[in-house]
Write an enzyme that holds these catalytic residues in place. Structure first.
Site, mmCIF file in Angstrom:
data_model
loop_
_atom_site.group_PDB
_atom_site.id
_atom_site.type_symbol
_atom_site.label_atom_id
_atom_site.label_comp_id
_atom_site.label_asym_id
_atom_site.label_seq_id
_atom_site.Cartn_x
_atom_site.Cartn_y
_atom_site.Cartn_z
ATOM 1 N N HIS A 190 -15.547 10.511 -1.489
ATOM 2 C CA HIS A 190 -15.939 10.222 -0.102
ATOM 3 C C HIS A 190 -14.733 9.836 0.749
ATOM 4 O O HIS A 190 -14.721 8.817 1.428
ATOM 5 C CB HIS A 190 -17.005 9.113 -0.080
ATOM 6 C CG HIS A 190 -18.039 9.326 0.966
ATOM 7 N ND1 HIS A 190 -18.537 8.314 1.745
ATOM 8 C CD2 HIS A 190 -18.674 10.446 1.373
ATOM 9 C CE1 HIS A 190 -19.434 8.804 2.583
ATOM 10 N NE2 HIS A 190 -19.535 10.096 2.376
ATOM 11 N N HIS A 225 -19.916 -2.132 0.041
ATOM 12 C CA HIS A 225 -19.483 -0.811 -0.459
ATOM 13 C C HIS A 225 -20.403 -0.446 -1.635
ATOM 14 O O HIS A 225 -21.622 -0.433 -1.484
ATOM 15 C CB HIS A 225 -17.994 -0.933 -0.825
ATOM 16 C CG HIS A 225 -17.275 0.336 -1.147
ATOM 17 N ND1 HIS A 225 -17.806 1.593 -0.951
ATOM 18 C CD2 HIS A 225 -16.031 0.561 -1.691
ATOM 19 C CE1 HIS A 225 -16.928 2.512 -1.334
ATOM 20 N NE2 HIS A 225 -15.845 1.905 -1.795
ATOM 21 N N LYS A 265 -28.088 -8.371 7.258
ATOM 22 C CA LYS A 265 -27.723 -6.964 7.013
ATOM 23 C C LYS A 265 -28.657 -6.436 5.938
ATOM 24 O O LYS A 265 -28.758 -7.024 4.855
ATOM 25 C CB LYS A 265 -26.278 -6.858 6.529
ATOM 26 C CG LYS A 265 -25.246 -6.971 7.642
ATOM 27 C CD LYS A 265 -24.890 -5.603 8.214
ATOM 28 C CE LYS A 265 -24.015 -5.689 9.451
ATOM 29 N NZ LYS A 265 -22.612 -5.876 9.159
ATOM 30 N N GLY A 268 -28.039 -1.050 1.866
ATOM 31 C CA GLY A 268 -28.375 0.373 1.713
ATOM 32 C C GLY A 268 -28.612 1.056 3.052
ATOM 33 O O GLY A 268 -29.036 2.210 3.087
ATOM 34 N N HIS A 271 -23.612 2.924 8.050
ATOM 35 C CA HIS A 271 -22.401 3.553 7.506
ATOM 36 C C HIS A 271 -21.319 3.553 8.569
ATOM 37 O O HIS A 271 -21.616 3.715 9.757
ATOM 38 C CB HIS A 271 -22.682 4.996 7.069
ATOM 39 C CG HIS A 271 -21.637 5.521 6.147
ATOM 40 N ND1 HIS A 271 -20.488 6.108 6.589
ATOM 41 C CD2 HIS A 271 -21.565 5.479 4.800
ATOM 42 C CE1 HIS A 271 -19.750 6.431 5.542
ATOM 43 N NE2 HIS A 271 -20.375 6.066 4.451
ATOM 44 N N ARG A 280 -26.091 12.468 1.794
ATOM 45 C CA ARG A 280 -26.437 12.344 0.376
ATOM 46 C C ARG A 280 -27.798 11.688 0.183
ATOM 47 O O ARG A 280 -28.459 11.902 -0.829
ATOM 48 C CB ARG A 280 -25.357 11.498 -0.334
ATOM 49 C CG ARG A 280 -23.961 12.055 -0.172
ATOM 50 C CD ARG A 280 -22.890 11.028 -0.529
ATOM 51 N NE ARG A 280 -22.894 9.873 0.368
ATOM 52 C CZ ARG A 280 -22.095 8.826 0.278
ATOM 53 N NH1 ARG A 280 -21.209 8.773 -0.698
ATOM 54 N NH2 ARG A 280 -22.158 7.821 1.125
ATOM 55 N N ASP A 324 -26.852 4.598 -1.109
ATOM 56 C CA ASP A 324 -27.167 3.496 -2.014
ATOM 57 C C ASP A 324 -28.631 3.075 -1.941
ATOM 58 O O ASP A 324 -29.151 2.476 -2.888
ATOM 59 C CB ASP A 324 -26.261 2.292 -1.712
ATOM 60 C CG ASP A 324 -24.822 2.584 -2.095
ATOM 61 O OD1 ASP A 324 -24.612 3.199 -3.145
ATOM 62 O OD2 ASP A 324 -23.911 2.223 -1.318
#
Ligand code: CMC
Length: 383
Positions: A190, A225, A265, A268, A271, A280, A324
């Site tokens: 990535h 991350h 927050k 998952g 971004h 993805r 995620d």
């Protein structure tokens, strides 16, 4: 004094060049191949070869690559001895599996004859060894956490099937192997994400590959991350715990509104680059949903809860799930212990990291930016 403006978190900054991967709002490409194409048509071993060697493998090249990986799966005895202590470190001391994996990679460096050699051929040999060894580390560690004997790698199994086998002792179904394989393809690379950038900074000092990977593992561990795949599943478990398992939309909405009010927050989601969704995520969501259907009501309800959370985030905040989020639900459906989700991410991303470390070493310049000083004006110690 440096006064130039800067982008907080280096947002939008182009910090280098790469031939390995391109992340855009509308696409994700590994060496020219679009991620949906790779997820549908390439195995993880093929993608690993593509990233490490630079081209799509011929069938002979692929056969030789798979044989090399299988031959390198066993661990040196010093690492096996360390992993025997890992159950105690995780169950009774302060370690989590990502810490154990980081230490195991560090010990592996001491026992690798190529450790101090940054030449391209040595780096490629080390990359393949780590790619082969990391699933064994994860498997042995999970065995130790569960107080079981270590399960030896199975030379008849693919990279993905062997990873699952070593953790559980059972050969996975073809469906489970496929889901794991696609998740590894999606996680492999990535561009300048935080862990890869870490690896490039370390290799940019002419630090060695194992050292750069060790640093990258530490960077990936964080919840903002790679640690988000574990955190996303923990968040869904929290919601279930708070509202019960009936997936009442009103209760889910209330839970979310409280999270928004608390400025929490949601793990998952969001971004740095993809503002309209992560390419993805829907691929893995579809596969995970199918796996849940096969496993039964409880797992379907988990996905339904995830879909409610996703819809509320999208409708009210215009923030979309990243890979995620479905990963958490998918690995849970596969029966994988939550603290191993991020180590499995490492079992895949080692390919991207290693490709970047080799690219950095092949055309190096020290990575050393400036910083805007905002501390006290000059003053004298004796004043
Ligand atoms: N939940 C709630 N609000 C969010 C979220 C979230 N997950 N993500 C972004 N926002 C809000 C944020 O509060 C900010 O709002 P405001 O402008 O009102 O202050 C706005 O959206 C912009 O967010 P940001 O924090 O400036 O975005 P960033 O680019 O600095 O951070 C991120 C990106 C991924 C760290 C962040 O979205 C986040 O913390 N997400 C949760 C952790 C996560 O899922 N990480 C996985 C990242 S992708 C895959 C990987 O690396 O493994």
């Amino acid at each position: 004094m440096t006064t130039a403006t800067h982008a907080k978190g280096l947002e939008g900054v182009i910090a280098g060049e790469t031939e390995i991967c391109n992340v855009e709002q509308t696409s994700l490409v590994y060496r020219g191949y679009e991620i949906a194409d790779l997820a549908a048509n390439a195995s993880f071993e093929e993608v690993a070869f593509l990233l490490l060697v630079g081209h799509k493998p011929s069938s002979d090249e692929l056969g030789a690559f798979k044989a090399e990986l299988i031959a390198e799966r066993a661990l040196p005895s010093a690492v096996v001895e360390f992993l025997k202590t890992s159950g105690n470190l995780v169950n009774n001391e302060y370690a989590v599996p990502m810490d154990i994996l980081r230490t195991a990679v560090s010990i592996l460096s001491h026992l690798d004859a190529d450790c101090q050699d940054n030449a391209g051929d040595a780096n490629l040999r080390k990359s393949k060894r780590l790619l082969a060894q990391i699933p064994t580390v994860i498997g042995h560690m999970q065995n130790s956490i569960e107080g079981k004997d270590f399960i030896a790698p199975n030379a008849n199994l693919s990279h993905s099937a062997n990873l699952l086998y070593m953790m559980t002792g059972s050969e996975p179904t073809p469906e489970a192997e496929k889901v794991m394989d696609v998740s590894l393809v999606l996680y492999a690379e990535h561009d300048y994400n935080a862990s890869t950038f870490t690896a490039r900074v370390i290799s940019g000092t002419l630090g060695d590959l194992h050292g750069a990977v060790t640093g990258a593992i530490a960077a990936l561990k964080g919840k903002l991350h790679g640690g988000a795949n574990e955190a996303a599943m923990e968040m869904l478990a929290d919601i279930r715990n708070d509202i019960g398992s009936d997936n009442d939309l009103g209760k889910v909405t209330d839970w979310m509104h409280q999270a928004f009010a608390d400025k929490r927050k949601l793990m998952g989601f969001g971004h740095r680059v993809y503002k309209n969704g992560d390419h993805r995520a829907p691929i893995l969501h579809g596969l995970g949903r199918k796996a849940a259907q096969a496993r039964g009501e409880d797992f379907i309800k988990l996905f339904e809860l995830g879909e409610m959370v996703q819809k509320i985030m999208e409708d009210e905040k215009k923030i979309y799930p990243n890979v995620d989020f479905p990963c958490g639900m998918t690995y849970f459906t596969m029966g994988i212990p939550v603290p191993q989700y991020t180590p499995i991410f490492v079992a895949s991303r080692i390919t991207g990291w290693a490709a970047h470390i080799m690219e950095q070493h092949a055309n190096n310049r020290l990575i050393r930016p400036r910083v805007a000083y905002i501390g006290p004006a000059p003053r004298n110690w004796n004043d």
